[in-house]
Design a protein around this motif. Structure first.
Motif, mmCIF file in Angstrom:
data_model
loop_
_atom_site.group_PDB
_atom_site.id
_atom_site.type_symbol
_atom_site.label_atom_id
_atom_site.label_comp_id
_atom_site.label_asym_id
_atom_site.label_seq_id
_atom_site.Cartn_x
_atom_site.Cartn_y
_atom_site.Cartn_z
ATOM 1 N N UNK A 73 0.843 -1.210 0.000
ATOM 2 C CA UNK A 73 0.000 0.000 0.000
ATOM 3 C C UNK A 73 0.870 1.248 0.000
ATOM 4 N N UNK A 74 1.780 1.306 0.955
ATOM 5 C CA UNK A 74 2.606 2.502 1.122
ATOM 6 C C UNK A 74 3.536 2.688 -0.064
ATOM 7 N N UNK A 75 4.027 1.592 -0.628
ATOM 8 C CA UNK A 75 4.875 1.679 -1.815
ATOM 9 C C UNK A 75 4.111 2.331 -2.957
ATOM 10 N N UNK A 76 2.885 1.886 -3.197
ATOM 11 C CA UNK A 76 2.084 2.474 -4.266
ATOM 12 C C UNK A 76 1.793 3.942 -4.040
ATOM 13 N N UNK A 106 2.878 1.516 -11.703
ATOM 14 C CA UNK A 106 3.583 1.211 -10.459
ATOM 15 C C UNK A 106 2.627 1.136 -9.273
ATOM 16 N N UNK A 107 1.874 2.205 -8.990
ATOM 17 C CA UNK A 107 0.901 2.135 -7.893
ATOM 18 C C UNK A 107 -0.182 1.087 -8.121
ATOM 19 N N UNK A 108 -0.650 0.920 -9.371
ATOM 20 C CA UNK A 108 -1.706 -0.055 -9.634
ATOM 21 C C UNK A 108 -1.254 -1.462 -9.255
ATOM 22 N N UNK A 109 -0.045 -1.842 -9.645
ATOM 23 C CA UNK A 109 0.474 -3.171 -9.322
ATOM 24 C C UNK A 109 0.700 -3.334 -7.818
ATOM 25 N N UNK A 110 1.182 -2.272 -7.173
ATOM 26 C CA UNK A 110 1.418 -2.337 -5.731
ATOM 27 C C UNK A 110 0.105 -2.511 -4.969
ATOM 28 N N UNK A 111 -0.924 -1.758 -5.336
ATOM 29 C CA UNK A 111 -2.217 -1.875 -4.659
ATOM 30 C C UNK A 111 -2.866 -3.231 -4.946
ATOM 31 N N UNK A 112 -2.672 -3.761 -6.136
ATOM 32 C CA UNK A 112 -3.183 -5.096 -6.442
ATOM 33 C C UNK A 112 -2.498 -6.147 -5.564
ATOM 34 N N UNK A 125 -10.170 -0.414 -5.658
ATOM 35 C CA UNK A 125 -10.552 0.920 -6.134
ATOM 36 C C UNK A 125 -9.307 1.704 -6.542
ATOM 37 N N UNK A 126 -8.257 1.591 -5.735
ATOM 38 C CA UNK A 126 -7.003 2.269 -6.063
ATOM 39 C C UNK A 126 -6.423 1.744 -7.382
ATOM 40 N N UNK A 127 -6.518 0.445 -7.600
ATOM 41 C CA UNK A 127 -6.026 -0.136 -8.859
ATOM 42 C C UNK A 127 -6.761 0.486 -10.035
ATOM 43 N N UNK A 128 -8.098 0.563 -9.932
ATOM 44 C CA UNK A 128 -8.898 1.115 -11.028
ATOM 45 C C UNK A 128 -8.551 2.584 -11.290
ATOM 46 N N UNK A 129 -8.371 3.361 -10.217
ATOM 47 C CA UNK A 129 -8.056 4.788 -10.378
ATOM 48 C C UNK A 129 -6.720 4.971 -11.073
ATOM 49 N N UNK A 167 -10.706 -6.821 6.609
ATOM 50 C CA UNK A 167 -9.891 -7.289 5.491
ATOM 51 C C UNK A 167 -10.644 -7.167 4.177
ATOM 52 N N UNK A 168 -11.953 -7.355 4.180
ATOM 53 C CA UNK A 168 -12.712 -7.186 2.936
ATOM 54 C C UNK A 168 -12.745 -5.711 2.528
ATOM 55 N N UNK A 169 -12.874 -4.815 3.507
ATOM 56 C CA UNK A 169 -12.841 -3.381 3.199
ATOM 57 C C UNK A 169 -11.477 -2.987 2.656
ATOM 58 N N UNK A 170 -10.409 -3.567 3.215
ATOM 59 C CA UNK A 170 -9.058 -3.280 2.715
ATOM 60 C C UNK A 170 -8.916 -3.742 1.272
ATOM 61 N N UNK A 171 -9.422 -4.929 0.958
ATOM 62 C CA UNK A 171 -9.365 -5.432 -0.417
ATOM 63 C C UNK A 171 -10.150 -4.520 -1.347
ATOM 64 N N UNK A 172 -11.358 -4.122 -0.915
ATOM 65 C CA UNK A 172 -12.176 -3.237 -1.746
ATOM 66 C C UNK A 172 -11.464 -1.915 -2.006
ATOM 67 N N UNK A 173 -10.888 -1.335 -0.961
ATOM 68 C CA UNK A 173 -10.181 -0.066 -1.119
ATOM 69 C C UNK A 173 -8.996 -0.173 -2.054
ATOM 70 N N UNK A 174 -8.260 -1.274 -1.959
ATOM 71 C CA UNK A 174 -7.092 -1.443 -2.822
ATOM 72 C C UNK A 174 -7.501 -1.661 -4.278
#
Length: 471
Positions: free
Chosen positions: A258-261, A430-436, A320-324, A311-318
């Motif tokens: 997360x922080x890397x992305x 870079x961020x998309x792969x990290x959040x995934x 969303x970050x991938x899509x953005x 953990x499900x909310x964390x997955x959902x948030x990440x």
């Protein structure tokens, strides 16, 4: 035996957790007061990472190579200090508690070193800067690590811990917003006045430090001390203990991603808006816009966490970050509208993973205490802090050399189309792969609300049952 106990708990049905009576909610005013110390601590983050190196180089004559070495050494020192402070805090036994005394002492070290760092009346030499930063990072760890551990102890409820972390996220985001606004205002009044900019940021930190410490230390009582302090852990044994805890390692790896992305995006943000988009005058404003919407994101994700589980909310948030971040691939130079929309969306998604993962550390500490009888809450949070710092350093070490290898030169007034395309790909992918990666790592996390309810019930029963040996 411990593995069997934990496995049984993790297989608990959701109905069992739902049958548990919800606890009294912590008063919002007290939660806000408790979170107050996050303001000066968070306010120090932006100057250290963004402004101080440039100001010391431009206005105090410290060579860039020397600055880089000093800040690298001090970041390593900060990473070493965190687990030391965490272990000592877990072992501390005093009539003032084991968290409060460390936070108060850390506040004194942090405040004095901040005064010397932001108001260098006698100039800045490499030795002076190294010693002041040594004390500054020590004070920072003395506040932050016991504070995070205490945050996981003021409530034993699965969802209330998310609420506690949410208040801290909002206060910390507000502090970062102030630190972003103040240098911008200084540039409008006294352009290029680095010492004034330094003093304004340091003034914010110092003015808020004492009131925030008082509010935090008086907000809640510390929980009763354990019957016996945690056993002293040699460094090697502490490393093995952390590495053998699979749940904690999953959280740490997910938070690292997360922080890397986030920091790859932050490191390249100004370059992307200025060079690729051709909108240099929008760079600071868009960065500020992201933080403004990020402040309102915490309560939104807190509600999502209540409904889905952490953990499900964390997955959902990440996700969303991938899509953005993938959406950035469709942004064309000069296309401000889409970039603004994605920046606002990024603000709303910002911190979703960090918020849930931070709250989950306390749950893992409860599971560890049930299995071993040892309270290692502060140690676990100190390692969590190391993962964040390591990711921040890795982001710079990956993003900047990579875009340079692809041909991008920040000093060039006209980069080639291929170089700009390379900048876009690193900034978006870079961020998309990290959040995934973060979402994959935390997907299917077994310690959910139902499992944690059973763990807490077992701990509460054990804590209230007299020890037959002592009896």
């Amino acid at each position: 035996m411990a593995t069997a106990i934990n496995s049984d708990l993790w297989r608990t049905s959701g109905a069992a957790a739902a049958a548990t009576a919800p606890p009294d909610r912590l008063p919002p005013g007290r939660l806000l007061a408790f979170s107050a110390v996050a303001l000066p601590v968070a306010a120090a983050q932006m100057p250290l990472n963004v402004y101080l190196p440039a100001i010391f180089a431009q206005h105090y004559g410290v060579p860039l190579a020397v600055l880089g070495t000093i800040f690298l050494i001090e970041k390593i020192w900060g990473a070493i200090a965190d687990p030391i402070i965490g272990t000592l805090s877990d072992r501390t036994r005093s009539r003032f508690g084991r968290r409060r005394i460390w936070i108060a002492a850390g506040g004194a070290v942090f405040g004095l070193s901040a005064l010397l760092l932001f108001f260098p009346l006698w100039g800045v030499t490499p030795l002076y800067l190294g010693l002041v930063l040594f004390a500054f990072y020590l004070g920072w760890s003395m506040i932050q690590i016991p504070f995070l551990a205490w945050s996981g102890e003021i409530s034993h409820d699965y969802n209330e811990r998310t609420r506690v972390a949410t208040y801290q996220l909002v206060v910390g985001s507000a502090a970062l917003l102030l630190v972003l606004v103040l240098p911008t205002l200084v540039d409008q009044v006294r352009p290029g006045d680095g010492p004034l900019k330094l003093g304004v940021m340091g003034g914010l930190l110092l003015v808020t430090l004492v009131p925030s410490l008082v509010l935090t230390l008086r907000a809640f009582p510390e929980p009763p001390l354990p019957e016996a302090p945690a056993q002293r852990l040699p460094f090697g044994k502490a490393v093995r203990l952390v590495a053998s805890n699979r749940l904690l390692m999953r959280i740490l790896a997910s938070d690292f991603a997360v922080t890397l992305g986030q920091n790859i995006r932050g490191t390249l943000f100004v370059f992307f808006v200025s060079a690729y988009m051709g909108l240099p005058h929008w760079a600071s404003g868009l960065f500020l816009l992201q933080f403004i919407f990020g402040i309102s994101a915490g309560p939104i994700w807190m509600k999502i966490g209540y409904r889905l589980g952490k953990h499900r909310a964390a997955v959902a948030g990440e996700l969303v970050q991938v899509a953005i971040n993938l959406g950035l691939l469709f942004v064309m130079p000069g296309q401000l509208g889409l970039l603004v929309a994605l920046t606002v969306a990024q603000g709303f998604a910002q911190g979703s993973g960090n918020l849930m993962l931070r709250s989950m550390v306390a749950d893992v500490a409860d599971a560890h205490r049930l299995a071993t009888g040892e309270d290692r809450t502060a140690l676990f949070y100190s390692v969590f802090s190391i993962s964040m710092k390591a990711a921040m350093a890795a982001a710079v070490g990956i993003a900047l050399p990579l875009v340079a290898w692809l041909g991008f030169d920040p000093a060039s007034p006209s980069n080639s189309p291929d170089a700009l395309k390379g900048l876009l790909l690193v900034f978006a992918l870079g961020p998309a792969l990290a959040h995934l990666a973060s979402a994959v790592l935390v997907h299917g996390f077994p310690l959910d609300a139902a499992a944690h309810a059973r763990i807490r019930a077992s701990l509460d029963q054990r804590d209230t049952t007299p020890n037959p040996i002592q009896a």
